[in-house]
Write an enzyme that holds these catalytic residues in place. Structure first.
Site, short mmCIF file in Angstrom:
data_model
loop_
_atom_site.label_atom_id
_atom_site.label_comp_id
_atom_site.label_asym_id
_atom_site.label_seq_id
_atom_site.Cartn_x
_atom_site.Cartn_y
_atom_site.Cartn_z
N LYS A 47 56.20 21.75 31.60
CA LYS A 47 56.30 23.18 31.25
C LYS A 47 56.53 23.30 29.75
O LYS A 47 57.30 22.52 29.17
CB LYS A 47 57.46 23.81 32.04
CG LYS A 47 57.62 25.32 31.84
CD LYS A 47 58.70 25.89 32.75
CE LYS A 47 58.85 27.40 32.61
NZ LYS A 47 59.88 27.96 33.51
N SER A 98 58.48 31.91 36.43
CA SER A 98 57.80 31.70 35.18
C SER A 98 57.04 30.37 35.09
O SER A 98 56.17 30.22 34.24
CB SER A 98 58.81 31.75 34.02
OG SER A 98 59.77 30.72 34.13
N SER A 132 62.26 30.52 39.09
CA SER A 132 61.02 30.14 38.41
C SER A 132 60.39 28.81 38.80
O SER A 132 59.26 28.55 38.41
CB SER A 132 61.23 30.15 36.90
OG SER A 132 61.08 31.47 36.44
N1 GLN Z 1 61.79 36.14 37.41
C1 GLN Z 1 63.13 35.95 36.89
C2 GLN Z 1 63.20 36.54 35.51
O1 GLN Z 1 62.29 37.14 35.10
C3 GLN Z 1 63.49 34.51 36.88
C4 GLN Z 1 62.77 33.73 35.85
C5 GLN Z 1 63.23 32.32 35.77
O2 GLN Z 1 63.74 31.75 36.73
N2 GLN Z 1 63.08 31.75 34.59
O3 GLN Z 1 64.16 36.42 34.83
#
Ligand code: GLN
Length: 485
Positions: free
Chosen positions: A76, A151, A175
């Site tokens: 990532k 994400s 995410s």
């Molecule tokens: N969807 C959540 C957010 O927008 C979690 C994102 C994540 O786990 N990095 O913060």
């Protein structure tokens, strides 16, 4: 080779049936062919990957051995990797080449894996659909009209389309698990503090955690053996003995007590997802598990609590992007303040700005007690709910996401609808617990569905065992999108 497990790949490398250079080239060719369509990678650098592979081939030739030696994987783009452009999905870091390795990356180098490149992600890991990436959204390999989740959507899509045998992800509120669910792969978010956060670009420091994403739980266990471990460079890293995360994979599940939180099966859950989860429960019963109803009474507060705490931490973490030392700097400015303002206005996207503003607000004098402190109190209650539930069961099971993958644009204009994608995952981060998503079915329009397993602190090996036993008796995790056929 494209569909081989990590264990099979490592065995082929050890037996010298294929070199790391050949294997890496195979995946680079696939990336070259498929990435223009799916946009799963932000940065691919064939020469750098092949140089890494050549180095590992020399280690193999010198007689070195190891469970992942020579295996190529994707990372990532939130992990700093020496010499690699590291953008975090943002224009702010669009021109940033990391001068050092994150600890997770360093661990993988030691283990002799090769980097296939940096995967696409929501900007600064803020999002559930990959639509906030400055580098354009990732498409779901199961259906190009569908989001891959976020994400870590680039990592999930890369693995689902087998552009990489496995990938790293990070999970602040879901995410790893949510994109794993939407792309039909397995993903594990470890207990907070198990994997080092050093060199992993910070979003919400008290929630961020790195973890593996791969087709199977067995692959995830092998990756965890590399990723986990104490790191003195991360003050929240836990000093614990090294674990072998594969140690319990083969344990039978007879007598396993599965807790089903009634709040997970209430309003908001799509009937298709509910059906697949029911089928997974039935499968576990066949394997000898029993179920008990549990309750997480404060779970409904987890999304609001998260959207106070995560932006608060983000507003502080992201203050470092000021155009002074690295990253984007506006080209035209009057004085220092003007430079800061223009740099940040140009460098950050809309969702990141929204979070910074919310964070600055909830931390400001006069609002701190009402929002930030109150959210911290509720966070503690949520953790206590889980602790009480684990007195009644060994593992908690439920959906990973309320729906299968949704279409592009479907939630992009409504932040709250988007935030609710993580309704079943966020509480796990707030409590610091490990959670895993594994494939358990498909919707009527052939989009993957994931089941979530949540364990008590440090129960990763147990979660991997429970997931692996399911995968020995089902074949959801082996299904492949059309693009592979
Ligand atoms: N969807 C959540 C957010 O927008 C979690 C994102 C994540 O786990 N990095 O913060």
């Amino acid at each position: 080779m494209i569909n081989a497990s990590l264990k099979q790949l490592a065995a082929a490398l050890a037996a010298k049936k294929i070199s790391s250079t050949e294997l890496s080239s195979l995946f680079l060719d696939r990336i070259e062919a498929l990435n223009p369509r799916f946009n799963a990678f932000i940065t691919v650098d064939r020469n750098r990957t092949l140089a890494e592979a050549k180095h590992v081939d020399a280690r193999i030739a010198a007689g070195e051995s190891g469970p992942l030696l020579g295996v190529p994987i994707a990372h990532k783009d939130i992990f700093c990797a020496d010499g690699w452009r590291t953008t975090c999905g943002s224009k702010m870091l669009g021109n940033f080449t990391a001068p050092y390795d994150a600890t997770v990356i360093a661990h993988f180098k030691q283990a002799g894996t090769v980097s296939l490149g940096k995967t696409n992600m929501d900007e600064f890991a803020m999002g559930s659909s990959n639509e906030t990436s400055f580098f354009g959204a990732v498409k779901n390999p199961w259906d190009e009209a569908a989001v891959p989740g976020g994400s870590s959507g680039g990592s999930a899509a890369a693995v689902a389309a087998r552009m990489a045998p496995a990938a790293t992800g990070t999970d602040t509120g879901g995410s790893i698990r949510q994109p794993a669910s939407l792309c039909g792969i397995s993903g594990l978010k470890p207990t907070y503090g198990v994997c080092s956060r050093y060199g992993m670009i910070a979003f919400a420091s008290s929630l961020d955690q790195a973890g593996p994403m791969a087709p199977s739980a067995e692959d995830c266990a092998l990756l965890m053996n590399v990723m986990a471990g104490f790191d003195e460079k991360d003050s929240t890293s836990l000093e614990r003995e090294k674990e072998d995360y594969t140690r319990d994979l083969d344990k039978p599940l007879a007598g396993l007590k599965i807790g089903l939180p009634k709040e997970f099966f209430a309003e908001g859950l799509s009937s298709e997802v509910a059906q697949s989860i029911e089928a997974a429960i039935a499968e576990y019963k066949k394997l000898g598990a029993v179920t008990v109803e549990v309750s997480l009474p404060n779970m409904g507060l987890s999304v609001p609590v998260y959207y106070v705490l995560a932006p608060a931490e983000a507003s502080s973490n992201l203050s470092r992007f000021d155009g002074v030392r690295y990253g984007h700097r506006t080209s035209d400015y009057k004085d220092l303040l003007d430079m800061y303002e223009k740099t940040r206005a140009e460098g950050f996207g809309a969702e990141v700005k929204r979070r910074i503003m919310i964070g600055a607000y909830v931390l400001s004098h006069g609002y701190y007690d009402a929002y930030y402190l109150q959210a911290q109190r509720i966070r503690r209650l949520i953790a206590a709910d889980f602790a009480a539930a684990f007195k009644q069961c060994d593992v908690i099971l439920g959906p990973t996401a309320p729906t299968p993958a949704f279409n592009f644009g479907e939630k992009a204009a409504d932040p709250v609808a988007m935030y609710l994608s993580d309704i079943y995952t966020i509480a796990v981060n707030l409590a610091g617990l490990p959670g895993m998503s594994i494939p358990c079915g498909f919707s009527g329009n052939n989009r993957p569905i994931g089941v979530q397993l949540i364990g008590d602190l440090f129960s990763e090996a147990k979660l991997l065992n429970i997931a692996h036993q399911y995968q020995l008796h089902t074949d959801w995790h082996t299904k492949m999108p059309e693009v592979l056929k």
